[in-house]
Design a protein around this motif. Structure first.
Motif, PDB file in Angstrom:
ATOM      1  N   GLN A 239       1.243  -1.431  -0.207  1.00 24.76           N
ATOM      2  CA  GLN A 239       0.116  -0.106  -0.113  1.00 24.76           C
ATOM      3  C   GLN A 239       0.652   1.407   0.115  1.00 24.76           C
ATOM      4  O   GLN A 239       1.435   1.817   1.078  1.00 24.76           O
ATOM      5  N   PRO A 240       1.489   1.413  -1.426  1.00 31.25           N
ATOM      6  CA  PRO A 240       2.422   2.872  -1.054  1.00 31.25           C
ATOM      7  C   PRO A 240       1.227   4.211  -0.403  1.00 31.25           C
ATOM      8  O   PRO A 240       0.149   4.520  -0.443  1.00 31.25           O
ATOM      9  N   LEU A 241       2.470   4.733   0.052  1.00 29.84           N
ATOM     10  CA  LEU A 241       2.015   6.140   0.890  1.00 29.84           C
ATOM     11  C   LEU A 241       1.366   7.040  -0.386  1.00 29.84           C
ATOM     12  O   LEU A 241       2.050   6.984  -1.502  1.00 29.84           O
ATOM     13  N   LEU A 242      -0.494   7.802  -0.231  1.00 30.69           N
ATOM     14  CA  LEU A 242      -1.054   8.466  -0.996  1.00 30.69           C
ATOM     15  C   LEU A 242      -0.694  10.065  -0.789  1.00 30.69           C
ATOM     16  O   LEU A 242       0.050  10.123   0.592  1.00 30.69           O
ATOM     17  N   PRO A 243       0.104  10.510  -1.880  1.00 23.51           N
ATOM     18  CA  PRO A 243       0.199  12.097  -1.523  1.00 23.51           C
ATOM     19  C   PRO A 243      -0.596  12.539  -0.615  1.00 23.51           C
ATOM     20  O   PRO A 243       0.189  13.688   0.372  1.00 23.51           O
ATOM     21  N   SER A 244      -1.767  12.557  -0.297  1.00 22.78           N
ATOM     22  CA  SER A 244      -2.276  13.454   1.351  1.00 22.78           C
ATOM     23  C   SER A 244      -1.515  12.522   2.532  1.00 22.78           C
ATOM     24  O   SER A 244      -1.662  12.952   3.668  1.00 22.78           O
ATOM     25  N   ASP A 245      -1.128  11.469   2.427  1.00 21.39           N
ATOM     26  CA  ASP A 245      -0.464  10.799   3.727  1.00 21.39           C
ATOM     27  C   ASP A 245       0.670  11.451   3.995  1.00 21.39           C
ATOM     28  O   ASP A 245       1.057  11.965   5.073  1.00 21.39           O
ATOM     29  N   LEU A 246       1.580  11.619   3.118  1.00 21.48           N
ATOM     30  CA  LEU A 246       3.004  12.372   3.034  1.00 21.48           C
ATOM     31  C   LEU A 246       2.324  14.050   3.578  1.00 21.48           C
ATOM     32  O   LEU A 246       3.809  14.390   4.484  1.00 21.48           O
ATOM     33  N   PHE A 271     -11.278  14.364   7.392  1.00 21.79           N
ATOM     34  CA  PHE A 271     -10.967  14.229   5.978  1.00 21.79           C
ATOM     35  C   PHE A 271     -11.192  12.848   6.478  1.00 21.79           C
ATOM     36  O   PHE A 271     -10.717  11.903   5.075  1.00 21.79           O
ATOM     37  N   ASP A 272     -11.111  12.426   7.510  1.00 22.57           N
ATOM     38  CA  ASP A 272     -10.701  11.144   7.946  1.00 22.57           C
ATOM     39  C   ASP A 272     -11.960  10.441   7.636  1.00 22.57           C
ATOM     40  O   ASP A 272     -12.090   9.325   8.250  1.00 22.57           O
ATOM     41  N   THR A 273     -13.347  11.002   8.864  1.00 20.67           N
ATOM     42  CA  THR A 273     -14.518  10.711   9.224  1.00 20.67           C
ATOM     43  C   THR A 273     -15.935  10.799   8.280  1.00 20.67           C
ATOM     44  O   THR A 273     -16.813  10.381   8.689  1.00 20.67           O
ATOM     45  N   ASP A 274     -15.262  11.603   7.293  1.00 26.06           N
ATOM     46  CA  ASP A 274     -16.696  12.127   6.453  1.00 26.06           C
ATOM     47  C   ASP A 274     -16.913  11.135   6.233  1.00 26.06           C
ATOM     48  O   ASP A 274     -16.143  10.254   5.139  1.00 26.06           O
ATOM     49  N   ARG A 275     -18.879  10.540   5.988  1.00 24.99           N
ATOM     50  CA  ARG A 275     -19.170   8.987   5.438  1.00 24.99           C
ATOM     51  C   ARG A 275     -19.968   9.174   4.010  1.00 24.99           C
ATOM     52  O   ARG A 275     -20.758  10.403   4.752  1.00 24.99           O
ATOM     53  N   VAL A 276     -20.451   8.529   3.591  1.00 20.73           N
ATOM     54  CA  VAL A 276     -21.274   8.068   2.210  1.00 20.73           C
ATOM     55  C   VAL A 276     -22.451   7.202   2.551  1.00 20.73           C
ATOM     56  O   VAL A 276     -21.950   6.201   3.501  1.00 20.73           O
ATOM     57  N   TRP A 288     -13.428  11.003   1.711  1.00 19.02           N
ATOM     58  CA  TRP A 288     -12.412  11.945   0.854  1.00 19.02           C
ATOM     59  C   TRP A 288     -11.629  11.323   0.855  1.00 19.02           C
ATOM     60  O   TRP A 288     -10.908  11.155   0.202  1.00 19.02           O
ATOM     61  N   HIS A 289     -12.072   9.234   0.759  1.00 19.15           N
ATOM     62  CA  HIS A 289     -10.195   8.697   0.463  1.00 19.15           C
ATOM     63  C   HIS A 289     -11.193   7.596  -0.656  1.00 19.15           C
ATOM     64  O   HIS A 289     -10.818   6.458  -1.075  1.00 19.15           O
ATOM     65  N   ILE A 290     -12.650   7.864  -0.964  1.00 25.38           N
ATOM     66  CA  ILE A 290     -12.993   7.385  -2.750  1.00 25.38           C
ATOM     67  C   ILE A 290     -12.740   7.873  -3.533  1.00 25.38           C
ATOM     68  O   ILE A 290     -12.087   8.771  -3.358  1.00 25.38           O
ATOM     69  N   GLU A 291     -12.141   6.908  -4.120  1.00 24.26           N
ATOM     70  CA  GLU A 291     -11.278   7.104  -6.148  1.00 24.26           C
ATOM     71  C   GLU A 291     -12.334   7.526  -6.778  1.00 24.26           C
ATOM     72  O   GLU A 291     -13.838   7.385  -6.730  1.00 24.26           O
ATOM     73  N   GLU A 292     -12.385   8.609  -7.315  1.00 20.36           N
ATOM     74  CA  GLU A 292     -12.306   9.614  -8.200  1.00 20.36           C
ATOM     75  C   GLU A 292     -12.276   9.654  -9.631  1.00 20.36           C
ATOM     76  O   GLU A 292     -10.684   9.903  -9.835  1.00 20.36           O
ATOM     77  N   GLY A 295     -10.797  13.000 -16.169  1.00 19.95           N
ATOM     78  CA  GLY A 295     -10.069  13.019 -17.371  1.00 19.95           C
ATOM     79  C   GLY A 295      -9.240  11.703 -17.012  1.00 19.95           C
ATOM     80  O   GLY A 295      -9.182  10.359 -17.112  1.00 19.95           O
ATOM     81  N   ARG A 296      -7.955  12.005 -17.208  1.00 16.42           N
ATOM     82  CA  ARG A 296      -7.035  10.933 -17.072  1.00 16.42           C
ATOM     83  C   ARG A 296      -6.878  10.137 -15.239  1.00 16.42           C
ATOM     84  O   ARG A 296      -6.131   9.445 -15.268  1.00 16.42           O
ATOM     85  N   LEU A 297      -6.917  11.614 -14.131  1.00 21.06           N
ATOM     86  CA  LEU A 297      -6.531  11.369 -13.190  1.00 21.06           C
ATOM     87  C   LEU A 297      -7.703  10.676 -12.567  1.00 21.06           C
ATOM     88  O   LEU A 297      -9.051  10.304 -12.676  1.00 21.06           O
ATOM     89  N   LEU A 298      -7.793   9.130 -11.807  1.00 20.67           N
ATOM     90  CA  LEU A 298      -7.994   8.177 -10.912  1.00 20.67           C
ATOM     91  C   LEU A 298      -7.448   8.149  -9.193  1.00 20.67           C
ATOM     92  O   LEU A 298      -6.523   7.248  -9.175  1.00 20.67           O
ATOM     93  N   ARG A 299      -7.864   9.113  -8.474  1.00 17.50           N
ATOM     94  CA  ARG A 299      -7.349   8.757  -7.724  1.00 17.50           C
ATOM     95  C   ARG A 299      -8.669   9.441  -6.353  1.00 17.50           C
ATOM     96  O   ARG A 299      -9.047   9.629  -6.978  1.00 17.50           O
ATOM     97  N   PRO A 300      -7.686   9.149  -4.913  1.00 12.65           N
ATOM     98  CA  PRO A 300      -9.140   9.107  -3.850  1.00 12.65           C
ATOM     99  C   PRO A 300      -9.356  11.082  -4.434  1.00 12.65           C
ATOM    100  O   PRO A 300      -8.296  11.566  -4.432  1.00 12.65           O
ATOM    101  N   ARG A 301      -9.994  10.746  -3.537  1.00 17.28           N
ATOM    102  CA  ARG A 301     -11.268  12.346  -3.310  1.00 17.28           C
ATOM    103  C   ARG A 301     -10.037  13.560  -2.827  1.00 17.28           C
ATOM    104  O   ARG A 301      -9.099  14.981  -3.778  1.00 17.28           O
ATOM    105  N   ILE A 302      -9.209  13.217  -1.970  1.00 14.04           N
ATOM    106  CA  ILE A 302      -8.421  13.843  -0.297  1.00 14.04           C
ATOM    107  C   ILE A 302      -7.163  14.344  -1.815  1.00 14.04           C
ATOM    108  O   ILE A 302      -6.440  15.088  -1.911  1.00 14.04           O
TER     109      ILE A 302
END
Length: 628
Positions: A239-246, A271-276, A288-292, A295-302
């Motif tokens: 599980q590579p660290l996400l930019p938002s983790d760093l 950012f860590d607790t808001d739920r859907v 904020w951690h659901i992937e969106e 365009g060419r980007l597929l990343r967590p919303r955060i």
């Protein structure tokens, strides 16, 4: 750094707490990538020990390395339990505690030897602590996971845990899923009929694996070691660290312990607790951690949010692959205090949420909904800035005008099939002009409009009415792979068709695109237009003329799915009667009085031109010589 090779037993048998700093990410391990491989590691060593027990032979079982853990030993005040902050390896330590908790609970249910039951308790609880004390737990996770972790570790059984999370259906929190996975894997191993060994020996084999064969490299930082550098260079297993983790680590590691909990709770906690309500296909329900996809980007919303926020702040194009480095450089050169920066970030996150999950009817949110179909993300930094000034005195109408201009620019170019390749640089330049105007007290809307009108190059021209009409009438708007774009354009026409004389209808059912001239209609029902009714291009056949017009806006409308299916390929008179009877859309109201007797290429062209007059009102282009 001081490394040691320790068994799982040696790591957890001491009276000690492994605390995950609040700025670390939440628990992310899953069955396929981590739990199953970890169980294979554990069970293979247990089976090797069991084989020696059954054969009553001596000899060491080959040890297995489970990974590395990096710790920063902290001072413990008074008589508190010794504590180490986990710099890397939190996912592994957390998972091992959940595994040991499941093993402990099964040892009670299946009546393991008393010595084994006591050992498993010692590995999962610090002694002499109350059940409501944080010091009870060997591992104490980051803030957003603490409540769930406590419920999982103290549940006592899989059945009790399932009752606790009954309202979650098939998607309880991931920590609970981990417990249920290991509980089942352990139960299958301990009660399997394929193994001849007694259940006591099976428990003993796991004990031996934990004590002798399953090892971790535990690295303790020494004075002078930089925890930030260590954190940035290490990844958890698979599980590579996400930019938002760093970024979170970078921000909060610079804040004193006294302030970090307050600032985290005030500005980052959401950012860590808001739920859907509905999790995604991977079971992720944190907003904020659901992937969106943008365009060419597929990343967590955060990550997408911080990316667009940073472009807005720096007024420069950046690559998302370099997000953390760009953020660090920007933050190092900034003048805002930690709290000022976090407050601004939180406010901007609220604006971004309106853009990717719009719920209101503001001009900005109307555009945000349409923008999802255009699938162009490079305009988000500009929209973030406009959202940030929207609520200021006298700015609402100005922002509405700017948003309408940007939308008109993009829709007109879309309908004329013009490229979006230069949008990243172009919208950054528009953003820079808008921010400069705001700083200088000038009209932001005027600055944006001037920049949109400035270029006559194909890469950045704002099509005039003549170009817009050409694209409008000829563009093959309906594309099977992206029907949402046709729905977006037609929905905009529908909304603009309503006046104060019409009821405000809230359409709950999904709308689908219907071809008035069917894609598979019979030629007897839909004959080709005569040369008098439709002027074809030179050397164009009637078949080619029909193909050119089939998917243009003049041949498209919106219907509910059931109505679409019932009329799709039927003859024109029958189709129009059904649409008049069952459709309440203004887009179809023209059929109620004296509808055309036939429908062919000529009628499609006429309707395209009629709809263009409405489109020109929705997406106007001002006279370059005029003003806002």
């Amino acid at each position: 750094m001081k490394p040691d090779k320790l068994t799982v037993f040696e790591v957890f048998s001491k009276e000690k707490r492994f605390v995950i700093p609040l700025f670390q990410r939440s628990y992310v391990w899953n069955e396929q990538d981590q739990w199953e491989p970890l169980w294979e590691d554990i069970s293979s060593r247990a089976v090797a020990h069991l084989d020696r027990l059954e054969k009553d032979v001596e000899g060491e079982v080959r040890s297995h390395f489970l990974g590395a853990v990096v710790l920063n030993v902290t001072k413990t005040p008074g008589r508190g339990i010794a504590r180490s902050d986990v710099i890397d390896g939190q996912q592994r330590l957390t998972t091992l505690q959940i595994f040991l908790s499941a093993l402990r609970d099964l040892s009670e249910e299946l009546h393991a030897e008393k010595s084994d039951r006591e050992l498993f308790k010692r590995l999962t609880r610090n002694p002499d602590c109350d059940d409501d004390s944080d010091e009870l737990f060997k591992v104490w996770p980051t803030n957003s996971d603490q409540a769930d972790f406590a419920k999982v570790v103290l549940a006592g059984s899989a059945n009790e845990l399932s009752i606790t999370y009954a309202d979650y259906g098939d998607s309880p929190p991931r920590l609970a899923q981990a417990y249920l996975y290991f509980e089942k894997a352990l139960r299958d191993f301990l009660t399997s009929e394929e193994l001849e060994a007694q259940i006591g020996d099976r428990f003993l084999s796991i004990v031996k694996a934990i004590k002798d064969s399953l090892q971790l490299i535990v690295i303790e930082l020494e004075p002078g070691d930089d925890p930030q550098i260590i954190f940035e260079t290490l990844n958890a297993r698979g599980q590579p660290l996400l930019p938002s983790d760093l970024i979170r680590n970078f921000v909060f590691m610079r804040i004193t312990d006294k302030e970090s909990n307050r600032l985290y709770g005030t500005y980052w906690h959401h950012f860590d607790t808001d739920r859907v309500d509905e999790p995604d296909e991977d079971g992720e329900n944190r907003f904020w951690h659901i992937e969106e996809r943008q365009g060419r980007l597929l990343r967590p919303r955060i990550d997408l949010f911080i990316f667009h926020y940073l472009v807005m702040q720096t007024e420069s194009s950046i690559r998302i692959e370099r997000l953390f480095k760009e953020f660090r450089d920007w933050r190092d050169s900034g003048s805002l205090s930690n709290e000022e920066f976090l407050a601004d970030l939180k406010a901007a996150s609220g604006h971004f949420r309106r853009l990717i999950s719009p719920e209101g009817d503001s001009r900005l949110e109307v555009f945000a909904r349409r923008l999802r179909s255009l699938d162009t993300s490079t305009v988000y930094p500009l929209l973030l800035f406009l959202a940030s000034i929207e609520g200021r005195p006298g700015k609402s109408a100005e922002v509405d005008q700017a948003v309408q201009d940007v939308e008109s620019f993009m829709i007109r170019r879309f309908m004329w099939n013009l490229t979006t390749k230069n949008y990243n640089k172009f919208f950054v330049s528009v953003l820079a002009k808008a921010k400069a105007a705001h700083r200088e007290g000038r009209s932001v809307a005027s600055a944006i409009r001037a920049e949109l009108l400035r270029s006559q190059e194909w890469s950045a021209v704002w099509p005039d009415d003549e170009g817009f009409e050409e694209g409008w009438c000829w563009k093959k708007l309906y594309v099977r792979s992206r029907p949402d774009r046709a729905v977006m354009i037609l929905s905009a026409l529908e909304n603009a068709s309503r006046t104060n004389k019409n009821e405000r209808v809230n359409i709950q059912s999904g709308l689908t695109v219907e071809h008035l001239l069917p894609q598979n209609g019979e030629l007897d029902d839909y004959p080709y237009a005569s040369d008098e009714d439709y002027e074809r291009e030179e050397d164009e056949s009637v078949e080619e003329g029909r193909e050119d017009m089939m998917h243009t806006v003049g041949n498209l409308t919106l219907l509910t799915g059931p109505l679409n299916s019932s009329v799709s390929n039927g003859p024109w008179p029958k189709k129009t009667r059904a649409m008049v009877e069952d459709s309440d859309l203004r887009l179809n109201a023209w059929l109620r009085n004296d509808p055309p007797r036939v429908w062919h290429e000529g009628k499609i062209w006429e309707r395209s031109e009629e709809l263009f007059e409405l489109a020109r009102e929705i997406w106007p282009r001002p006279d370059p010589a005029g003003d806002v």
